[in-house]
Scaffold this motif. Sequence first.
Motif, PDB file in Angstrom:
ATOM      1  N   PHE A  87       0.834  -1.168  -0.179  1.00 47.26           N
ATOM      2  CA  PHE A  87       0.073   0.044   0.109  1.00 47.26           C
ATOM      3  C   PHE A  87       0.981   1.284  -0.029  1.00 47.26           C
ATOM      4  O   PHE A  87       0.756   2.167  -0.994  1.00 47.26           O
ATOM      5  CB  PHE A  87      -0.854  -0.061   1.201  1.00 47.26           C
ATOM      6  CG  PHE A  87      -1.889   1.095   1.273  1.00 47.26           C
ATOM      7  CD1 PHE A  87      -3.166   0.915   0.492  1.00 47.26           C
ATOM      8  CD2 PHE A  87      -1.868   2.510   1.822  1.00 47.26           C
ATOM      9  CE1 PHE A  87      -4.079   1.886   0.336  1.00 47.26           C
ATOM     10  CE2 PHE A  87      -2.840   3.093   1.667  1.00 47.26           C
ATOM     11  CZ  PHE A  87      -3.824   3.188   1.030  1.00 47.26           C
ATOM     12  N   MET A 106      -8.572   2.885  -0.934  1.00 52.79           N
ATOM     13  CA  MET A 106      -7.852   4.027  -0.544  1.00 52.79           C
ATOM     14  C   MET A 106      -8.674   5.199   0.225  1.00 52.79           C
ATOM     15  O   MET A 106      -9.701   5.748  -0.793  1.00 52.79           O
ATOM     16  CB  MET A 106      -6.977   4.788  -1.618  1.00 52.79           C
ATOM     17  CG  MET A 106      -6.165   5.671  -0.961  1.00 52.79           C
ATOM     18  SD  MET A 106      -4.716   6.199  -2.362  1.00 52.79           S
ATOM     19  CE  MET A 106      -3.444   5.018  -2.055  1.00 52.79           C
ATOM     20  N   ASP A 200      -9.299  -1.231   8.255  1.00 52.39           N
ATOM     21  CA  ASP A 200     -10.561  -0.996   7.863  1.00 52.39           C
ATOM     22  C   ASP A 200     -11.629  -2.184   8.394  1.00 52.39           C
ATOM     23  O   ASP A 200     -11.274  -3.303   7.907  1.00 52.39           O
ATOM     24  CB  ASP A 200     -10.577  -0.709   6.371  1.00 52.39           C
ATOM     25  CG  ASP A 200      -9.770   0.589   6.080  1.00 52.39           C
ATOM     26  OD1 ASP A 200      -8.663   0.346   6.517  1.00 52.39           O
ATOM     27  OD2 ASP A 200     -10.277   1.227   5.031  1.00 52.39           O
TER      28      ASP A 200
HETATM   29  N1  ARG Z   1      -8.648   2.909   3.703  1.00 49.51           N
HETATM   30  C1  ARG Z   1      -7.383   2.623   4.363  1.00 49.51           C
HETATM   31  C2  ARG Z   1      -6.369   3.750   3.549  1.00 49.51           C
HETATM   32  O1  ARG Z   1      -6.573   4.293   2.706  1.00 49.51           O
HETATM   33  C3  ARG Z   1      -6.580   1.274   4.252  1.00 49.51           C
HETATM   34  C4  ARG Z   1      -6.495   0.775   2.646  1.00 49.51           C
HETATM   35  C5  ARG Z   1      -5.702  -0.331   2.367  1.00 49.51           C
HETATM   36  N2  ARG Z   1      -5.869  -1.103   1.034  1.00 49.51           N
HETATM   37  C6  ARG Z   1      -5.429  -2.142   0.702  1.00 49.51           C
HETATM   38  N3  ARG Z   1      -5.558  -2.492  -0.323  1.00 49.51           N
HETATM   39  N4  ARG Z   1      -4.431  -2.567   1.544  1.00 49.51           N
HETATM   40  O2  ARG Z   1      -5.414   4.024   4.215  1.00 49.51           O
END
Ligand code: ARG
Length: 263
Positions: A87, A106, A200
């Motif tokens: 990420f 995201m 999340d």
């Molecule tokens: N929604 C969180 C962020 O934007 C976590 C996203 C994690 N996504 C992933 N594909 N691992 O920071």
Amino acid sequence: MQKKLLVVISIIVIAAIVTILYFYVFKEKGAIEKIKEKGYIVVGTSADFPPFEMVDEKGEIVGLDIDIAKKIAEKLGVKLVIRDIKFEGLIPALLSGDVDLVIAGMTITEERAKAVDFSIPYFEADQAVIVLKDRTDINSVEDLAGKKIGVQEGTTGDFWVTDNLVKKGKVKEEDVKRYGKFTVALLELKKGGIDAVVMDKPAAEMYVKLDNSLKVAVVIKTGEKYGIAVKKGNKDLLDLINKVLEELIKSGEMEKLIKKWFG
Ligand code: ARG
């Protein structure tokens, strides 16, 4: 006198033609034009986030985000290439041009919006705390004090832990374990190396559904909104993405996709 006027007019006309030609020939190609020339769109994701993006039994990357990416590729009339990156590396990959867009559950944040452009929101989520099922001492945010906590580096879960636990002196900085992938954080949780993982809520619930040695112990209301990211200034591509999202939402297709992946 007349001759002079003629020369001036000629110069103006020539200058105008040269300017027009210059803009026509050297005009910056739009993002869409470049993608169409390549014949494929490269989508960056971190495939450790069910049911948005995950690796299935066949080793293929699938999920709600991937289905949305397919719609975008379809609209562009190009092939879809998925690049699986941790990420933390997604925005840098976008900035360097390694990927054309990022779809990875995201969260749209002010800080990220300084570096990239976000689409309209397509999903809402909170954070959650995952612990081992038989654990009884972690039932609230306060119970995380003094614990070892795993997060995915660079995620909003990471930021939440830093802002609400580390900066408030409840958890030591060295007790926050930052992993490239959630899958590794959960392995560490199962080995007993950490006490909890903050991620999340939708992904947390999906992981718990898939692995009955885990449970969601706490929900942290953060009201985050997910967006698709493009390189700043790629307005043509962003407009197309927003159009695809709007169509999916309006037609009820998005709801169907959510049902398909969340059950
Ligand atoms: N929604 C969180 C962020 O934007 C976590 C996203 C994690 N996504 C992933 N594909 N691992 O920071």
